[in-house]
Design a protein around this motif. Structure first.
Motif, PDB file in Angstrom:
ATOM      1  N   ILE A 123       0.914  -1.346  -0.017  1.00 31.38           N
ATOM      2  CA  ILE A 123      -0.005   0.047  -0.098  1.00 31.38           C
ATOM      3  C   ILE A 123       0.896   1.213  -0.242  1.00 31.38           C
ATOM      4  O   ILE A 123       1.824   1.452   0.799  1.00 31.38           O
ATOM      5  N   PRO A 124       0.729   2.096  -0.967  1.00 31.73           N
ATOM      6  CA  PRO A 124       1.664   3.490  -1.076  1.00 31.73           C
ATOM      7  C   PRO A 124       0.942   4.088   0.114  1.00 31.73           C
ATOM      8  O   PRO A 124      -0.097   4.528   0.192  1.00 31.73           O
ATOM      9  N   VAL A 125       2.066   4.847   0.978  1.00 30.40           N
ATOM     10  CA  VAL A 125       1.983   5.858   1.797  1.00 30.40           C
ATOM     11  C   VAL A 125       2.927   6.785   1.692  1.00 30.40           C
ATOM     12  O   VAL A 125       3.944   6.712   1.059  1.00 30.40           O
ATOM     13  N   VAL A 126       2.512   8.169   2.100  1.00 33.41           N
ATOM     14  CA  VAL A 126       3.436   9.107   2.182  1.00 33.41           C
ATOM     15  C   VAL A 126       3.780   9.466   3.623  1.00 33.41           C
ATOM     16  O   VAL A 126       2.803   9.432   4.489  1.00 33.41           O
ATOM     17  N   SER A 127       5.262   9.320   3.735  1.00 36.59           N
ATOM     18  CA  SER A 127       5.722   9.373   5.172  1.00 36.59           C
ATOM     19  C   SER A 127       6.573  10.422   5.439  1.00 36.59           C
ATOM     20  O   SER A 127       7.437  10.825   4.392  1.00 36.59           O
ATOM     21  N   CYS A 128       6.497  11.409   6.582  1.00 41.63           N
ATOM     22  CA  CYS A 128       7.520  12.273   7.044  1.00 41.63           C
ATOM     23  C   CYS A 128       8.614  11.754   7.986  1.00 41.63           C
ATOM     24  O   CYS A 128       8.232  11.528   9.045  1.00 41.63           O
ATOM     25  N   PRO A 129       9.757  11.848   7.398  1.00 42.28           N
ATOM     26  CA  PRO A 129      10.865  11.568   8.325  1.00 42.28           C
ATOM     27  C   PRO A 129      10.941  12.523   9.416  1.00 42.28           C
ATOM     28  O   PRO A 129      11.762  12.166  10.337  1.00 42.28           O
ATOM     29  N   ASN A 130      10.532  13.727   9.398  1.00 38.36           N
ATOM     30  CA  ASN A 130      10.698  14.651  10.356  1.00 38.36           C
ATOM     31  C   ASN A 130       9.738  14.207  11.497  1.00 38.36           C
ATOM     32  O   ASN A 130      10.066  14.511  12.808  1.00 38.36           O
ATOM     33  N   CYS A 131       8.356  14.264  11.373  1.00 36.76           N
ATOM     34  CA  CYS A 131       7.504  14.190  12.495  1.00 36.76           C
ATOM     35  C   CYS A 131       6.944  12.646  12.526  1.00 36.76           C
ATOM     36  O   CYS A 131       6.333  12.468  13.637  1.00 36.76           O
ATOM     37  N   GLY A 132       7.146  11.992  11.561  1.00 32.44           N
ATOM     38  CA  GLY A 132       6.778  10.454  11.583  1.00 32.44           C
ATOM     39  C   GLY A 132       5.357  10.269  11.187  1.00 32.44           C
ATOM     40  O   GLY A 132       4.706   9.022  11.256  1.00 32.44           O
ATOM     41  N   GLU A 133       4.689  11.382  10.834  1.00 36.48           N
ATOM     42  CA  GLU A 133       3.282  11.215  10.451  1.00 36.48           C
ATOM     43  C   GLU A 133       3.208  10.496   9.060  1.00 36.48           C
ATOM     44  O   GLU A 133       4.124  10.781   8.213  1.00 36.48           O
ATOM     45  N   GLU A 143      -8.855   2.732  -3.679  1.00 39.80           N
ATOM     46  CA  GLU A 143      -8.280   1.637  -3.927  1.00 39.80           C
ATOM     47  C   GLU A 143      -8.463   0.357  -3.001  1.00 39.80           C
ATOM     48  O   GLU A 143      -8.836  -0.740  -3.123  1.00 39.80           O
ATOM     49  N   ILE A 144      -8.045   0.908  -1.612  1.00 44.48           N
ATOM     50  CA  ILE A 144      -8.254   0.005  -0.565  1.00 44.48           C
ATOM     51  C   ILE A 144      -9.740  -0.610  -0.351  1.00 44.48           C
ATOM     52  O   ILE A 144     -10.054  -1.629  -0.263  1.00 44.48           O
ATOM     53  N   GLU A 145     -10.686   0.262  -0.587  1.00 45.64           N
ATOM     54  CA  GLU A 145     -12.165   0.039  -0.461  1.00 45.64           C
ATOM     55  C   GLU A 145     -12.621  -1.075  -1.567  1.00 45.64           C
ATOM     56  O   GLU A 145     -13.298  -1.918  -1.443  1.00 45.64           O
ATOM     57  N   ARG A 146     -11.801  -0.488  -2.872  1.00 53.11           N
ATOM     58  CA  ARG A 146     -12.428  -1.491  -3.857  1.00 53.11           C
ATOM     59  C   ARG A 146     -11.676  -3.101  -3.588  1.00 53.11           C
ATOM     60  O   ARG A 146     -12.552  -3.947  -3.904  1.00 53.11           O
ATOM     61  N   ILE A 147     -10.490  -3.024  -3.063  1.00 51.89           N
ATOM     62  CA  ILE A 147      -9.878  -4.592  -2.961  1.00 51.89           C
ATOM     63  C   ILE A 147     -10.688  -5.143  -1.781  1.00 51.89           C
ATOM     64  O   ILE A 147     -11.010  -6.380  -2.035  1.00 51.89           O
ATOM     65  N   LYS A 148     -10.932  -4.395  -0.831  1.00 46.73           N
ATOM     66  CA  LYS A 148     -11.970  -5.177   0.511  1.00 46.73           C
ATOM     67  C   LYS A 148     -13.267  -5.525  -0.371  1.00 46.73           C
ATOM     68  O   LYS A 148     -13.655  -6.624   0.119  1.00 46.73           O
ATOM     69  N   LEU A 149     -13.942  -4.777  -1.101  1.00 49.25           N
ATOM     70  CA  LEU A 149     -15.187  -5.015  -1.588  1.00 49.25           C
ATOM     71  C   LEU A 149     -14.891  -6.271  -2.735  1.00 49.25           C
ATOM     72  O   LEU A 149     -15.885  -7.108  -2.801  1.00 49.25           O
ATOM     73  N   GLN A 150     -13.902  -6.374  -3.252  1.00 46.62           N
ATOM     74  CA  GLN A 150     -13.848  -7.604  -4.354  1.00 46.62           C
ATOM     75  C   GLN A 150     -12.629  -8.383  -3.836  1.00 46.62           C
ATOM     76  O   GLN A 150     -11.799  -9.107  -4.735  1.00 46.62           O
ATOM     77  N   ARG A 151     -12.499  -8.735  -2.635  1.00 50.07           N
ATOM     78  CA  ARG A 151     -11.391  -9.513  -2.168  1.00 50.07           C
ATOM     79  C   ARG A 151     -11.568 -10.925  -2.810  1.00 50.07           C
ATOM     80  O   ARG A 151     -10.366 -11.704  -2.683  1.00 50.07           O
ATOM     81  N   LYS A 152     -12.596 -11.490  -3.124  1.00 53.42           N
ATOM     82  CA  LYS A 152     -12.703 -12.869  -3.430  1.00 53.42           C
ATOM     83  C   LYS A 152     -12.129 -12.898  -4.733  1.00 53.42           C
ATOM     84  O   LYS A 152     -11.629 -13.989  -5.031  1.00 53.42           O
TER      85      LYS A 152
END
Length: 167
Positions: A123-133, A143-152
């Protein structure tokens, strides 16, 4: 009173030009909400109040609206800059701490429990090395919701090894 800001937030939602923190996504899931519920809540909602972000002193807005299923949802939203233009490059800036150097990373997340467990890798995430967010883009959330709905049809069944930490 907040009509203009709500209109701008709704434009960002409609264009999928927003991000959610990983923490906010986890809270959303704990509450049984999907990204569609959050978007619907903003599109149907009204701004209840303006608040001040403790870390950045920027304004954020408490919005109450309806979920896809007709329930009530409250959302905290704020408008932020995502990119700063530099000569010959586009440097991402953290939405939280406002420092440059935000990087794209890949993570693995689990959804559900027991027989309903689903593992989504890369899963692509945007990560901040300064504050950790860490942030998920609107496109990634959808896309995560689509994958969860079409998991089968999308998931491949694998055995999962489990180890216990010694007591």
């Amino acid at each position: 009173m907040f009509d203009k800001i709500l209109q701008r937030i709704r434009q960002k939602i409609g264009a999928q030009q927003y991000v959610r923190t990983l923490h906010a996504k986890e809270e959303m899931e704990d509450d049984g909400l999907t990204i569609y519920d959050i978007e619907q809540g903003i599109m149907t909602g009204e701004v209840l109040e303006r608040q001040k972000d403790r870390a950045t002193s920027e304004p954020k807005y408490r919005i109450r609206g309806e979920t896809v299923g007709g329930g009530e949802v409250e959302i905290i939203a704020k408008l932020s800059l995502t990119y700063t233009l530099k000569p010959r490059k586009c440097q991402m800036v953290c939405h939280y701490c406002r420092k440059e150097g935000v990087q794209n990373r890949r993570i693995t997340r689990t959804y559900g429990k027991g027989e309903d467990l689903l593992v989504i890798e890369n899963i692509p995430v945007v990560s901040c090395p300064n504050c950790g967010e860490r942030y998920l883009t609107a496109a990634t959330l959808h896309e995560i919701e689509r994958i969860k709905l079409q998991r089968k049809t999308l998931a491949v069944e694998r055995l999962v090894e489990v180890a216990s930490f010694p007591l």
